[in-house]
Design an enzyme around this catalytic site. Structure first.
Site, PDB file in Angstrom:
ATOM      1  CG  ASP A   1      39.643  33.236  33.075  1.00 48.10           C
ATOM      2  OD1 ASP A   1      38.240  33.228  33.298  1.00 48.10           O
ATOM      3  OD2 ASP A   1      40.393  33.957  33.857  1.00 48.10           O
TER       4      ASP A   1
ATOM      5  CG  ASP B   1      43.387  35.522  36.130  1.00 45.63           C
ATOM      6  OD1 ASP B   1      42.592  34.824  35.780  1.00 45.63           O
ATOM      7  OD2 ASP B   1      43.589  36.441  36.451  1.00 45.63           O
TER       8      ASP B   1
ATOM      9  CG  PHE C   1      28.733  38.794  45.275  1.00 49.99           C
ATOM     10  CD1 PHE C   1      27.947  39.775  44.548  1.00 49.99           C
ATOM     11  CD2 PHE C   1      29.305  37.814  44.778  1.00 49.99           C
ATOM     12  CE1 PHE C   1      27.997  39.775  43.435  1.00 49.99           C
ATOM     13  CE2 PHE C   1      29.185  37.944  43.170  1.00 49.99           C
ATOM     14  CZ  PHE C   1      28.552  38.827  42.538  1.00 49.99           C
TER      15      PHE C   1
END
Lengths: 1492, 335
Positions: free
Chosen positions: A412, A1017, A724
């Site tokens: 990631d 994570d 958002f």
């Protein structure tokens, strides 16, 4: 997995909609007097949790049942039971049960202990206290958690942990909110707001459970944390919707709220938290899978041996015919068994006797060794992170050795490669760039501070300790810490520590993120602007007279401050909301009521934000607004707007709206305010604005308070927050500007989106020109920011006329209240609002790389690992970061795949494939590819050739976006996609969803048959982590979800290097060697008995005492191998890290190859022959009895086995010595005790006094000396022979690992200088030869991708390569410039310790090839040399690069939204063609430049 | 809020950090070549010593199975009743003493699994009243009485007996054979016991038992002359009960260490009178062996040869390595 389950359960719900699939919750208070059976909630699970597997009664059967799932256990029990058949009775039946029972009970005890621990923790949790309403007491009484029932009212106080899933009915918060911290659930450190159920919002008095008489209907328990639907039915029949905003989840902590009351909806195991809690997975490592194959072979060998013995026995009996000899014992009944029957019986008997061949203790030993390995990895100080005070966690206990065999890493980006610490770096406002140099210096300072401190610690603190242990270690450590200063660092240790303590309270608030040094120029402007404003306010001038640049500056900061969802809190009273409430009551009750009446049910939030425009409440009424309606609610505004269309009174420009800096309620010190943000970039922007004195001081659902210099506190009425979302990539707030009283929309979002939404500049006047100029400049700066690896955000605003707003508001309200497709409608509504924006500026936020990420990636690369980055981020950001962390190299070409349809994607992939083949192979045909391959592998040492890379890995990068990835992952295209991807050195998948991430991993894992590691994570990485062979979670800021799903949790990405290269390598080599040794050991012992069958009429007799035989594995030979399996180090940690290519040893499974099993078997049989026949001949023609002869054989076998282990042990610590001594001592002690304990027991061997007598027999000692040496001589000679052979060939070491080992033996200074030299120069430099080195070629590189050896080999064996070399011109320059590529293994020559061409070069015609650097420029890689174009024609290549197909896979990457067409693609390709042209090097960086 | 104390930092010890001081064996020529040489020379030394010792041991072995017309005891092979035969041999020189007198059986599998377990240690420890354990089957009971000693081993006990005469002036001079202590001391004193005598009679102690099927006389009559050598404690019985490891084995019969023969068997002619009872002709052979022993036991040249061979191998290996090393270790490499 959780997702799948959730989906399936959802699907289930869909399919069976008809039956009541909801849960109805009645309040328990109503039923307290009634009998329990009447309670409608009685069917629901109570809050008592039980995670234990067993009860006292069920433990034995259940545990045994589970253990018998392991096939080996069944086998062993079967063998043990076979002993009870009297006709066979090979061993004493009880005795033969011993090992099985031992092993079963060890496992059972382990399980029991684990279960007991679970029980303990369950009990602890069940006995926690909470307040539950009791009707009889008319109040809340303390009860245990386990006594909480569905339907109970519970009162929650601040900082209390929720005992169950509770529907929030009342909150002491004036806004009827309740904040919860969900860190334990999803790991997100920010607070989440929860809202009291709508019908109870207006309750002025304290909530009284007795008056509650509504019924709740909601969905069945499920594990979706982000979903809750239902409604509450009041007595009067009114229904109100319930949403996830109303639900407080078990395990969360109440924050910022004095008191809350709720009703329990789900309890115990039905809570969402518990449903999400799935146990650890069972993974089987690759090594174990290989091992199981060999266990199977052991079974085959066993059966063959048994069959052989059976036939032998049959023949032996047959030869005597009718005249049975006197020693042939008849059956107990006195009957004579025919040879065939005897043979059949004997077969079963020998199955028992030879059972040791199947290593019963192997499985237990492996578990023990793995636990020890896990312990040792846990304990590694170098994997400990001081900042977070966390160290590596191994969550999966049984796949440690897989760490040494990884081939692909899927990473990631955010939070894994980067710190997820967003730091405001620079900005541009109104087309003017403010570079914030001081800020840059500040950030640089953090690095320096850090490295200084690091040196200090390594000199001061760590050094002496290390010194005491091993001096060369310490000096190395210092060296490393000096040489590789982590070039991006969060800050010094002390600072970091402080930050970590602070961030326990507030996320994203390390000093580095907080203390932003303002740009003086911009600060001046802000000051000027606000002073002007003040002046104007004083003089009652309209604000519009403010110069547009200044007003832009002001608006820019206002937008930064308010266009977010940051909550402000004060540290003095932790988690206490700062209240800015001004008691200016106005008579609004009636209108409010009216509003409420005509909008009965209404959602509070926008698309996804919980802290959205709030509800109209009477409590929130008091307001400073000049308008009549204090409510910020949308309806209120609408009504208000409709009421007063008339132009607003001029006096409202200033006046009462302005807040005087005041207030007993005001915060004591604004500087100490804490911002709790949902995302780090929001926090970064707010901190940035604060640095310019534009500080956010308070946020309520309906108003935001900002403090500006000179102006004091301003309150913005917050009308809407359009949260958002990833499709819009922007968020907006609609506020009423207190200075202008204009309705203003502030929008913040990705540059690609915002730039398209900027309204066209007005005609041709100066203003329009200026705007165009600003746009142009800003775009330039944005590009520049992106090139610097910054995250860019654009800030824009829009002023709405009241009419426009009213129109929009109507539709928006309609959207909000819509029942069907609400989300879509809201989305569209937001789109309607966010148009024609006025650009204010842009910001560049630095997403700081984690410590040592580039170094880690580089060294993992050298280790032969393919690294793919899968990120949800946009393409530009991802590429920036990829460059920053050296995943992509500026010299690399990048293939970018962006397709809008399946067909386009197919074409793109096809073209890319052609391109790759034409470019790098000069021939696209498959067969030549293959020839090339075989050629290549033929002269490559087997060790360095990765079996997985059937494609060459070129200096190519592949960038693919999520949409294209979705097409590429379709069944029809996945093979082509893989073919392209695997031939690229780096792959970057942007904008990928969590599901896509896991699909990519799955695809690579299944199709390429490689070992995959996924590291991430966040919650979005969970699926990928679960799919990969090894999942690694970063226990960083984003919390625990990834960690919970992972097999290993690391505090930092950089630790992956040591985890894989050192611990992985060790674990793998240790375990592989141990398993092989185990097979060898057992085969050796069993073979002894097998040889004996030839001398006992194949009667299944054993000269080894059955006790010794059974306990040989468990006791006598167990400890040394456990010690070796836990502690042996074939190469030191330093060397492993300095020479990452040693890792390929594990990737290619070189420690455990199928042939090795058979070699070990042959060795075992040979050694057992020696151990059998030396005593046989030594005691031939004597009166030796069975066990006086068998005991020496046992002793010899033990000595040989231990000595064998000694040879295999690479490093001898005192533990090894002690364990071997202990084993030998134990054997003799046990033998002596056993042989003197009981004269009549231990039938049938009855070996009384045997060992004592043997110890007085000189022959015993004589054979003890010669046998082990004779048995191990061939092994020793063979290894010496190989060693000599290699050494004498003057070139190569048997394996890279051995080279590394040799390196370990050097004195530290020599080592260091050699390594640093080899690092400084690429490839063929002349290493300093250590003086004491005995053999030639000892330091020659082993050819693990090093070009020296490749060249040499190519030179000696493949003369045609010279032609290839000449033709190397046809290979594009980019390829030529790479000095390090040499084959499929992406190792790099600069890591080779040193090589010495002079000392090796045999004099000969090809000498010049590898000694003359001019003739053999290091830039030419092996790829060029061995291309299958022996009759090479340089012209062949040219057409391939010059005649582009109609469309090209390679396109320069414009903005994400830039329209793409075939035409542009064609153009692109032409440009690319030019660029690729060998002669044209000037355009070679075209790709990079256009891409950025 | 200092968390200094509660840090979870791992211990920085040599063990947990895997920094234990370790010795790494290095396979370098400097160690390997001298090592091999040293081991080789040592082995050659030991081997020579062993070989010489072994050669000094004399063995006289005579087969008396009786198959084949010319061999001794051929008359007894087919007879079912006990039969006497004579075996003559002559010694040209003194056979140095102490001389051990073995009988040897070949191709005789005392180590067959079912045979080897066919005994009852409890019974042999003197407990004849209990019923013998099942492993004794089918030699547990006879005529509904317990067999003592039970089991196949006891049942198949070797029952030839020998008398040795030296022919001195045509007269037979009996060579005294010492049957004491030929079994393990622990067998005689600890592992085996006679049942407690009843009124001083061993026979009464064995009351309720019968002799093994193949035996001519009951166990308490094995040596009526010597009560210390009777019953389960009979030395020949003890020797037999210690089952041989390999199909070709010797068992100690007597020692010659008394009278004129303390220093050995003098040169001369000897006659061994054999009471031929034990039938082995169907499957194997039997023989008598006279031998003397050295510190390393009976004659066995194998160990000496093995040591010599191993020693030579090691020396050769080291030589080869030295040559290879010298040849390829070009000058300057060692500088």
């Amino acid at each position: 997995m959780a997702r799948e389950r959730a989906e399936s359960s959802r699907a289930h719900r869909r399919t069976s909609k008809k039956e009541p699939k909801t849960r109805v919750v009645h309040p328990n208070v109503l039923y307290e007097r009634v009998k329990g059976e009447e309670n409608p909630n009685r069917h629901y699970a109570d809050n008592k949790i039980k995670t234990t597997k067993y009860t006292l009664l069920s433990f034995l059967p259940k545990n045994l049942f589970e253990q018998f799932h392991r096939f080996a256990n069944v086998y062993f029990v079967f063998i043990a039971l076979l002993n009870f058949v009297p006709a066979l009775s090979a061993f004493q039946p009880e005795l033969s049960l011993a090992p099985v029972v031992f092993i079963l009970s060890v496992t059972a005890i382990k399980d029991l202990w684990e279960d007991y621990r679970r029980h303990r923790s369950d009990k602890e949790i069940n006995h926690m206290d909470c307040l539950v309403y009791c009707r009889t007491e008319r109040g809340y009484v303390e009860k245990y958690w386990k006594e909480v029932r569905v339907g109970d009212f519970i009162r929650l106080r601040c900082n209390e942990i929720l005992p169950a899933d509770v529907l929030l009915l009342s909150s002491s918060d004036p806004d009827r909110l309740c904040h919860i911290e969900t860190a334990t659930l999803d790991g997100e450190t920010n607070l989440k707001q929860r809202q009291v159920v709508r019908s109870f919002i207006d309750l002025d008095t304290e909530f009284d459970p007795l008056k509650y008489n509504s019924i709740i209907e909601c969905e069945k328990p499920n594990n979706d944390l982000n979903r809750f639907r239902g409604y509450i039915i009041h007595r009067n029949g009114r229904r109100d919707g319930l949403y996830k905003e109303n639900l407080l989840l078990r395990g969360c902590t109440i924050r910022n709220t004095e008191e809350a009351v709720g009703i329990v909806i789900y309890a115990g195991h039905e809570t969402k938290a518990m449903l999400n809690n799935n146990g650890p997975r069972y993974k089987r490592s690759k090594l174990e899978r290989q091992m199981n194959v060999d266990v199977f072979w052991c079974v085959v060998i066993l059966l063959v041996m048994c069959l052989f013995s059976a036939i032998g026995h049959g023949l032996w009996i047959f030869q005597y015919g009718d005249k049975r000899p006197i020693f042939d014992v008849l059956s107990p009944e006195g009957t004579d068994l025919s040879p065939v029957v005897s043979a059949i019986y004997l077969f079963l008997t020998t199955v028992i006797v030879f059972q040791v061949l199947i290593p019963i203790s192997l499985f237990v030993s492996i578990e023990i060794v793995k636990i020890c390995q896990v312990y040792i990895i846990h304990q590694d100080v170098e994997l400990y992170d001081e900042e977070t005070d966390s160290h590596l966690q191994c969550r999966a206990l049984n796949i440690t050795e897989d760490l040494g065999q990884m081939q692909y890493i899927f990473s990631d980006k955010t939070g894994t490669l980067t710190e997820n610490k967003m730091v405001f770096r620079r900005c541009t406002v109104a087309g003017v760039e403010y570079s914030h140099d001081a800020n840059a210096r500040r950030l640089a300072m953090y690095q320096e501070l850090d490295s200084e401190e690091e040196e200090c610690t390594s000199h001061g603190g760590t050094l002496p300790r290390r010194d005491s242990a091993a001096s060369h270690h310490s000096s190395r450590m210092v060296l490393r810490s000096q040489s590789t200063k982590s070039h991006r660092r969060t800050g010094s240790r002390a600072e970091a520590k402080r930050a970590s303590i602070l961030s326990k309270h507030t996320a994203f608030s390390s000093p580095m993120e907080k203390d932003i040094t303002p740009d003086p120029q911009l600060l001046d402007k802000v000051n000027e602007c606000s002073s002007q404003l003040e002046y104007m306010r004083y003089h009652q001038q309209p604000l519009s007279q403010l110069p547009s640049e200044l007003s832009d500056v002001l608006d820019f900061f206002v937008a930064l401050t308010i266009c977010n969802t940051v909550v402000v809190s004060s540290p003095n009273q932790p988690r206490q909301k700062v209240r800015m409430r001004f008691e200016l009551k106005s008579p609004v009750k009636t209108i409010e009521d009216f509003i409420k009446r005509f909008t009965p049910s209404r959602l509070t939030s926008g698309s996804n934000s919980s802290s959205s425009s709030s509800l109209a409440t009477s409590r929130s009424a008091p307001r400073t607004s000049c308008s009549l309606l204090p409510s910020p609610s949308a309806e209120g505004t609408l009504v208000r707007l409709q009421e007063e269309r008339a132009p607003t009174a001029p006096e409202s420009i200033f006046g009462p709206m302005l807040l005087t800096p005041q207030g007993p309620a005001g915060p004591p010190e604004e500087g100490e305010l804490r911002y709790e943000a949902e995302s780090p970039d929001e926090a970064a922007l707010v901190y940035a604005a604060r640095a310019y004195k534009c500080a956010l001081v308070g946020r309520l659902p309906d108003q935001v308070t900002v403090e500006l210099p000179h102006l004091g506190k301003l309150s913005f009425e917050l009308l809407h927050t359009l949260g958002f979302d990833s499709t819009r990539k922007r968020m907006s707030v609609v506020v009423r500007h207190p200075l202008t009283d204009q309705l203003t929309v502030y929008t913040k979002g990705a540059d690609s989106v915002i730039m398209d939404l900027i309204g066209p500049p007005a005609a041709d006047d100066t203003k329009g020109k200026r705007q165009r100029k600003i746009l142009y400049k800003t775009q330039n700066y944005l590009n520049q920011y992106a090139a610097d690896g910054l995250r860019t955000l654009c800030i824009a605003k829009k002023v709405l006329s009241k009419e426009d707003y009213a129109v929009w508001l109507k539709s928006h309200l309609a959207a909000e209240t819509a029942i069907q497709g609400r989300e879509e409608l809201l989305f569209e509504s937001a789109l309607r609002l966010e148009t024609n924006l006025h650009l204010l500026g842009a910001t560049g936020i630095e997403d700081r790389l984690q410590d040592g990420v580039p170094e880690t990636i580089a060294s993992l690369r050298k280790a032969g690992l393919q690294i793919w980055v899968l990120t949800g981020d946009k393409q530009e950001t991802a590429i920036n970061i990829a460059y920053a962390c050296k995943l992509l190299d500026p010299e690399e070409e990048i293939i970018t795949l962006n397709a809008d349809s399946q067909e386009a994607c197919a074409v793109l992939l096809e073209e890319s494939l052609h391109y790759i083949q034409s470019k790098f192979l000069c021939s696209a045909s498959e067969p030549s590819d293959r020839t090339f391959h075989s050629d290549f592998s033929a002269f490559h040492t087997p060790g360095t050739f990765s079996p997985t890379s059937t494609f060459l890995i070129h200096r190519l990068g592949l960038v693919i976006d999520g949409k294209t990835l979705a097409y590429a992952l379709e069944k029809s295209l996945e093979d082509r996609f893989l073919a392209v991807a695997r031939s690229c050195r780096s792959v970057l998948c942007c904008r990928s969803t969590p599901l896509q991430k896991s699909m990519v991993v799955k695809l690579v894992r299944n199709k390429l048959k490689v070992m995959t590691l996924a590291i991430g994570d966040g919650a979005n990485d969970v699926s990928m982590i679960q799919v990969a062979d090894v999942g690694v979670g970063i226990s960083g800021q984003e919390g625990m979800q990834a960690v919970m799903a992972s097999d290993f949790a690391l505090p930092r990405f950089q630790y992956l290097q040591k985890l894989l290269l050192v611990h992985g390598h060790w674990c793998y080599s240790r375990l592989a060697n141990m398993i092989l040794y185990f097979f060898y050991k057992n085969a050796m012992v069993v073979a002894l008995i097998f040889w004996y069958q030839f001398y006992c009429g194949f009667s299944g007799s054993a000269m080894i005492d059955q006790w010794f035989l059974i306990f040989f594995n468990l006791m006598f030979s167990a400890f040394p191998q456990l010690i070796t399996g836990t502690l042996d180090k074939d190469v030191s940690a330093e060397t492993l890290q300095d020479l990452p290519q040693l890792y390929m040893n594990g990737q290619n499974s070189e420690e455990y190859k199928p042939y090795m099993f058979w070699m070990n078997m042959i060795d075992a049989f040979y050694q057992s022959l020696i151990c059998f026949f030396i005593p046989y001949f030594a005691y031939a023609d004597s009166d030796v009895d069975l066990f006086t002869w068998g005991t020496p054989v046992t002793s010899l076998a033990l000595l040989t086995i231990l000595l064998h282990l000694g040879i295999e042990t690479k490093t001898w610590t005192w533990l090894n010595w002690a364990s071997i001594a202990f084993s030998i001592g134990l054997f003799f002690m046990v033998a002596l005790c056993y042989h003197s304990s009981c004269p009549t027991c231990f039938s049938p061997s009855n070996p009384y006094w045997t060992m004592q007598r043997l110890l007085g027999d000189p022959v015993f000692y004589l054979i003890c000396v010669i046998t082990p040496i004779a048995a191990l001589l061939p092994r020793q000679v063979a290894s010496q022979g190989v060693y000599f052979y290699r050494a004498c060939q003057g070139s190569l070491f048997p394996s890279p690992v051995q080279e590394g080992r040799q390196l370990d033996h050097l004195p530290p200074e020599v080592r260091r200088s050699l390594l640093s030299q080899s690092k400084g120069n690429a490839g063929g430099l002349f290493g300093i030869r250590p003086a004491h080195y005995a053999f030639p070629g000892v330091f020659q590189n082993h050819g693990a991708g090093g070009h020296v050896s490749c060249r040499r080999r190519g030179g000696t064996k493949h003369p045609p390569h010279k032609a290839a070399e000449k033709g190397g011109d046809c290979v594009p320059r980019t390829e030529q410039q790479d000095p390090r590529r040499c084959g499929p293994a992406p190792s790099e020559a600069d890591t080779l310790p040193y090589s010495n061409p002079h000392s090796l070069a045999p004099s000969g015609p090809e000498d010049h090839l590898h000694t003359d650097p001019l003739l053999d420029p290091p830039g030419v890689s092996l790829v060029n040399r061995v291309l299958p174009c022996a009759p090479f024609n340089p012209q062949e290549c040219v057409p391939l690069t010059e005649s582009p197909p109609a469309s090209s896979p390679l396109r320069p990457k414009g903005g994400e939204n830039s329209p793409r067409s075939q035409v542009t693609e064609g153009q692109d390709f032409k440009e690319r063609g030019d660029q690729v042209h060998p002669k044209d090097t000037s355009k070679e960086d075209f790709f990079q430049t256009t891409l950025l | 809020m200092k968390t200094q104390e509660t840090t979870s930092r791992p211990d920085n010890t040599a063990f947990t950090q895997q920094r234990l001081p370790a010795w790494q064996p290095v396979l370098s020529a400097g160690i390997v070549i001298p090592g091999f040489l040293f081991i080789g020379l040592a082995f050659i030394g030991i081997g020579i010593g062993l070989f010489i010792t072994s050669q000094s041991i004399q063995v006289l072995e005579r087969d008396y199975t009786g198959t084949g017309s010319s061999s001794a005891c051929s008359n007894c092979v087919s007879s079912n009743i006990s039969c006497f035969c004579q075996l003559n041999f002559s010694l040209s020189a003194l056979f140095p003493g102490p001389v051990f007198f073995y009988y040897g059986l070949s191709n005789y599998y005392q180590n067959v699994r079912k045979y080897g377990v066919s005994r009852d240690d409890e019974q042999l420890w003197g407990d004849v009243s209990k019923s013998p354990c099942s492993t004794c089957g089918p030699y547990q009971y006879s005529q509904n009485m317990t067999i003592a000693p039970c089991g196949a081993i006891a049942n198949s006990m070797f029952n030839d007996s020998f008398t040795l005469y030296q022919l001195v002036n045509m007269t037979k001079k009996t060579v005294p054979l010492d049957g004491k202590g030929i079994a393990w001391w622990t067998d005689y004193s600890i592992k085996f016991r006679n049942p407690t005598e009843v009124y001083g009679s061993l026979a009464a102690a064995f009351n309720g038992t019968v002799k093994p099927v193949n035996w001519a006389k009951p166990v308490y009559d094995l040596d009526p002359s010597n009560p210390a050598n009777n019953g389960f404690l009979n030395q020949d019985f003890l020797v037999w009960m210690r089952t041989a490891a390999l199909p070709d084995f010797w068992k100690l019969y007597r020692r010659i260490n008394a009278g004129d023969y303390v220093s050995g068997l003098p040169a001369g002619n000897y006659t061994l009178e054999i009471q031929y009872n034990y039938p082995v002709a169907d499957f194997g052979r039997k023989s008598v062996i006279f031998t003397n022993v050295a510190w390393m036991g009976a004659r066995n040249s194998f160990l000496g040869i093995a040591y010599l061979v191993m020693g030579f191998l090691c020396v050769v290996m080291s030589m080869v390595m030295l040559i290879v090393y010298a040849k390829f270790n070009t000058p300057g490499e060692d500088s």
